[in-house]
Design a protein around this motif. Structure first.
Motif, PDB file in Angstrom:
ATOM      1  N   LEU A   1      41.655  59.557  26.606  1.00 30.12           N
ATOM      2  CA  LEU A   1      42.191  59.284  27.943  1.00 30.12           C
ATOM      3  C   LEU A   1      43.661  59.667  28.023  1.00 30.12           C
ATOM      4  O   LEU A   1      44.117  60.230  29.026  1.00 30.12           O
ATOM      5  CB  LEU A   1      42.001  57.808  28.298  1.00 30.12           C
ATOM      6  CG  LEU A   1      40.557  57.373  28.557  1.00 30.12           C
ATOM      7  CD1 LEU A   1      40.472  55.869  28.798  1.00 30.12           C
ATOM      8  CD2 LEU A   1      39.967  58.131  29.734  1.00 30.12           C
ATOM      9  N   LEU A   2      44.397  59.374  26.952  1.00 29.99           N
ATOM     10  CA  LEU A   2      45.823  59.711  26.929  1.00 29.99           C
ATOM     11  C   LEU A   2      46.016  61.227  27.038  1.00 29.99           C
ATOM     12  O   LEU A   2      46.882  61.712  27.770  1.00 29.99           O
ATOM     13  CB  LEU A   2      46.447  59.183  25.633  1.00 29.99           C
ATOM     14  CG  LEU A   2      47.979  59.188  25.582  1.00 29.99           C
ATOM     15  CD1 LEU A   2      48.542  58.276  26.665  1.00 29.99           C
ATOM     16  CD2 LEU A   2      48.478  58.737  24.208  1.00 29.99           C
ATOM     17  N   LEU A   3      45.171  61.970  26.311  1.00 28.20           N
ATOM     18  CA  LEU A   3      45.227  63.437  26.393  1.00 28.20           C
ATOM     19  C   LEU A   3      45.008  63.905  27.828  1.00 28.20           C
ATOM     20  O   LEU A   3      45.772  64.712  28.362  1.00 28.20           O
ATOM     21  CB  LEU A   3      44.140  64.052  25.498  1.00 28.20           C
ATOM     22  CG  LEU A   3      44.438  64.213  24.008  1.00 28.20           C
ATOM     23  CD1 LEU A   3      43.177  64.615  23.257  1.00 28.20           C
ATOM     24  CD2 LEU A   3      45.517  65.273  23.796  1.00 28.20           C
ATOM     25  N   ILE A   4      43.954  63.368  28.447  1.00 28.43           N
ATOM     26  CA  ILE A   4      43.634  63.771  29.821  1.00 28.43           C
ATOM     27  C   ILE A   4      44.812  63.455  30.743  1.00 28.43           C
ATOM     28  O   ILE A   4      45.218  64.270  31.574  1.00 28.43           O
ATOM     29  CB  ILE A   4      42.363  63.048  30.314  1.00 28.43           C
ATOM     30  CG1 ILE A   4      41.156  63.474  29.484  1.00 28.43           C
ATOM     31  CG2 ILE A   4      42.112  63.326  31.790  1.00 28.43           C
ATOM     32  CD1 ILE A   4      39.922  62.638  29.712  1.00 28.43           C
ATOM     33  N   LEU A   5      45.364  62.255  30.543  1.00 28.44           N
ATOM     34  CA  LEU A   5      46.457  61.793  31.398  1.00 28.44           C
ATOM     35  C   LEU A   5      47.689  62.684  31.261  1.00 28.44           C
ATOM     36  O   LEU A   5      48.401  62.933  32.233  1.00 28.44           O
ATOM     37  CB  LEU A   5      46.813  60.354  30.999  1.00 28.44           C
ATOM     38  CG  LEU A   5      47.312  59.468  32.129  1.00 28.44           C
ATOM     39  CD1 LEU A   5      46.197  59.232  33.127  1.00 28.44           C
ATOM     40  CD2 LEU A   5      47.823  58.149  31.565  1.00 28.44           C
ATOM     41  N   CYS A   6      47.948  63.147  30.036  1.00 27.96           N
ATOM     42  CA  CYS A   6      49.109  64.019  29.825  1.00 27.96           C
ATOM     43  C   CYS A   6      48.863  65.404  30.395  1.00 27.96           C
ATOM     44  O   CYS A   6      49.774  66.041  30.934  1.00 27.96           O
ATOM     45  CB  CYS A   6      49.412  64.170  28.332  1.00 27.96           C
ATOM     46  SG  CYS A   6      50.021  62.678  27.568  1.00 27.96           S
TER      47      CYS A   6
END
Lengths: 224, 261, 247
Positions: free
Chosen positions: B42-47
């Motif tokens: 999720l963090l990857l997607i968010l970045c």
């Protein structure tokens, strides 16, 4: 700089062997995806309810999962005994079938109903209508969109190195391990992929021009 | 409910042939590990997603409105990052760059790679949308005294973005799926987490099955969300552009299949 | 005017939701008859034609072709359809095939003729409608009138006993209408049995052996066209035709 260049030129022969594997993988997957895709779309548009349900689930499953997860599922769980190349063909092919079927579906749903009516009015059966009218028209109209499955599969095929298919990227990795020149070799690998990508697209465009029918599809009508 | 427990036992027994049924493994090993991986995913997607859209817009504007050298550079950008497999790009960033003195962490390399790829694809949809806006819009804006920049910003972009939404949403869904490639540059996202558990406990079905479910849920949720967004932002008459050039990825069909009588 | 009816339509009814498109339509067609249906748009004329060859399933009623009931004939309907050629308003030529391939496709696949024979037959039919010189053109390269003539040839190639014309000239410019009507007249002279739905009043009265006025799914007046100007049975028909030609 010069050293990098010699590393690349020295490796080129070996890498081209990988290109061959990549192209084999992509064409086999494209073919499998095409055949399955046609079957899926006929099932989805003309089949009975359970078949339509099955196709919907199939498409949802294969479009919803990352390539890598599918490869792992088939490699570790579903088909652990098959050769890796075959597993990669099956995974990429089944996944492509899900996408291809939806390209075909978009076209079929936009075919004029009159084509079907005319065929039936001549006494053709349901199946004859699908075979001689719907599918030939669908294939021609779908070609421009369908052609884009090639670059998609080509770029996806690199992921097959995860299960040990010795395609272009895997072979590049071997050369990197042997020479230590990661930057030059991976860049060369990228360039080869890009050339394959656009070269293939050009070829498909040529085919498209050859089989186009005047005034059919979105090409402009040449009145004579 | 004696019946219930009998059925439950039978189910447990039947399943135990295929998968682990002991709750300890599921609750204390697999779920926490994959859950942790999910957070990283999720963090990857968010970045990546916001940057991918922003840079996509910039590249598209460059291609359509910038003078020759810049529009050509933008074109090269698209050709390279769309033509190069994402995985190869990640390898260049993670394994190649150190040889010229740039050392990236796995997570950073993944984010940069994803942004480059995502923005290149997005830019094609946005470019198509920009070009589909009638020239009258620009002329009208200029006739009101707007500068070219103002016209692009206030008139062209808002219209074009609406047309580009279906394409960009599809790219977003693709992004969710290809975050799994961060696995190759040692990021412990969902796929990596699952693989580690799978190898360690020889629990392939359990680990990959669970991750598959998580991905399917994420993708289904994103499909639902982007469809809602499209409807919400829709303006009558401003329909999606079909971009011929980039990989054609079909939206979920809405029409009922036609039946042969 | 004796003889067994080729086609017999009995109490044909069809409704979509609450809308009754056809209400108890009955008539008989003898060999060589030219039945023409006129009436305002949306009164079920096209539905009637499609219910005759079962492209649309009627809700009730029967259709007999040479005495054989065809509404509930299952797979055999494909044989019956060959005997009822249909011509559509929008031609519906197969867009991916040339004119001659359009005509011969059903000969090859439905009638299972061999290639040479099918080609010969297709060329004969194209000749009949004056389109032999356009045999290798694709539908998009033909004018509307030419396309419609090819579609007539396509239907004729199956050697039908009846031809069903569903507003064959409605999509055409006036000059092009004429060439299609010419072809239809020629067919009629050769004794072809025809059922025609049209909005061309002049053509209707000169072509028909019997003319029907439909309104809201019902036949409200019918008879021989010669009686239209005088007969009290044709009051509504005179109004309708007057209104139509004034437009």
């Amino acid at each position: 700089m010069l050293e990098s260049l010699t590393v690349v030129t020295d490796s080129l022969g070996y890498l081209l062997g990988g290109v061959l594997v990549t192209l084999e993988l992509v064409s086999a997957a494209l073919l499998l995806g095409f055949i399955l895709g046609i079957l899926l779309v006929v099932g989805q548009v003309y089949g009975p309810k359970p078949v339509r349900g099955f196709v919907a689930v199939y498409v949802w499953f294969f479009r919803g999962l990352p390539n890598l997860i599918l490869l792992f599922l088939f490699y570790f769980v579903f088909l652990p005994t098959l050769p890796v190349f075959l597993i990669a063909v099956i995974v990429l092919g089944m996944r492509s079938a899900a996408y291809q079927s939806q390209i075909f579906r978009g076209v079929i749903e936009n075919l004029s109903e009159g084509q079907t009516l005319a065929a039936r009015s001549l006494g053709m059966t349901n199946w004859q209508t699908i075979k001689h009218i719907i599918i030939p028209q669908t294939l021609r109209l779908a070609l421009p969109s369908w052609a884009n499955e090639y670059p998609v599969l080509l770029t996806d095929s690199a992921v097959a190195s995860a299960i040990g298919v010795t395609e272009l990227l895997t072979r590049t990795g071997f050369r990197v391990a042997a020479t230590g020149n990661a930057m030059a070799l991976y860049l060369a690998c990228a360039v080869i992929f890009i050339l394959l990508n656009y070269g293939g697209m050009l070829l498909i465009q040529k085919i498209e021009e050859r089989i186009r029918i005047p005034g059919f599809g979105n090409n402009e009508c040449d009145q004579i | 409910m004696a019946d219930g427990s009998v059925v439950g036992e039978a189910v447990t027994e039947a399943l135990s042939g295929f998968i682990r049924t002991d709750p300890d493994f599921w609750l204390n090993v697999l779920l926490p590990a994959v859950g942790q991986g999910l957070l990283v995913t999720l963090l990857l997607i968010l970045c990546v997603a916001p940057l991918g859209i922003l840079i996509g817009i910039l590249v598209a504007i460059c291609r359509v409105y910038a003078p020759k050298p810049f529009s050509f550079l933008a074109k090269l950008y698209v050709i390279f990052f769309r033509g190069c497999p994402l995985l190869v790009l990640l390898f260049i960033l993670y394994f190649g760059l150190p040889s010229i003195g740039i050392l990236l962490e796995g997570f950073t390399a993944a984010v940069i790679g994803f942004v480059l790829c995502n923005s290149a694809y997005n830019s094609e949809y946005i470019r198509g949308a920009l070009q589909s806006i009638k020239s009258g819009q620009m002329i009208a804006a200029r006739s009101l005294g707007m500068t070219k920049k103002q016209a692009i910003l206030h008139i062209i972009i808002p219209q074009a973005m609406r047309r580009a939404i279906p394409g960009v949403s599809n790219e977003f869904i693709y992004l969710i799926k290809y975050t799994s490639l961060a696995y190759f540059v040692t990021v412990v996202e969902m796929t990596m987490a699952a693989k580690m558990i799978a190898m360690h406990y020889l629990a392939f079905i359990e680990a990959f099955g669970l991750v598959a479910l998580f991905y399917l849920a994420l993708v289904s949720l994103a499909t639902f969300g982007t469809n809602k967004l499209e409807k919400k932002l829709a303006i009558p008459g401003l329909t999606a552009v079909k971009v011929k050039d980039p990989p054609f990825r079909l939206k979920k069909g809405t029409k009922e299949p036609r039946k042969i009588k | 005017m004796s003889g067994v009816p080729v086609l017999c339509v009995e109490n044909l009814s069809k409704q979509y939701g609450d809308l009754k498109v056809l209400k108890n339509i009955s008539f008989k067609v003898k060999k060589g008859d030219k039945m023409v249906f006129i009436g305002p748009s949306g009164t079920g004329k096209s539905t009637l034609l499609r219910c005759i060859n079962q492209l649309t399933k009627p809700d009730a009623g029967n259709v007999y072709l040479n005495g054989e009931e065809i509404v509930h004939s299952g797979h055999k309907i494909n044989e019956y359809r060959q005997k009822m050629g249909m011509v559509f308003q929008n031609f519906n030529l197969f867009d991916h095939l040339t004119a001659v391939r359009n005509v011969e496709l059903a000969l090859l696949k439905v009638k299972k003729m061999d290639k040479a024979e099918a080609r010969k037959k297709a060329m004969f039919e194209l000749e009949r409608v004056g389109m032999a010189d356009r045999a290798d053109y694709y539908p998009a390269q033909l004018s509307g009138g030419q396309a419609q003539r090819v579609s007539i040839a396509r239907a004729l190639a199956m050697d039908p006993e009846i031809m069903l014309f569903d507003e064959p000239t409605s999509a055409l410019d006036p000059e092009l209408k004429r060439e299609v009507m010419e072809v239809m007249r020629k067919l009629a002279e050769q004794g072809m049995t025809c059922i025609v739905v049209t909005h061309e009043m002049k053509f209707a009265t000169s072509f028909a052996s019997e003319i029907f006025l439909m309104e809201k799914g019902e036949v409200i007046e019918h008879g021989v066209p010669a009686d239209i100007p005088t007969s009290p049975d044709f009051k509504r028909m005179r109004e309708f035709m007057g209104a139509y030609t004034e437009e």
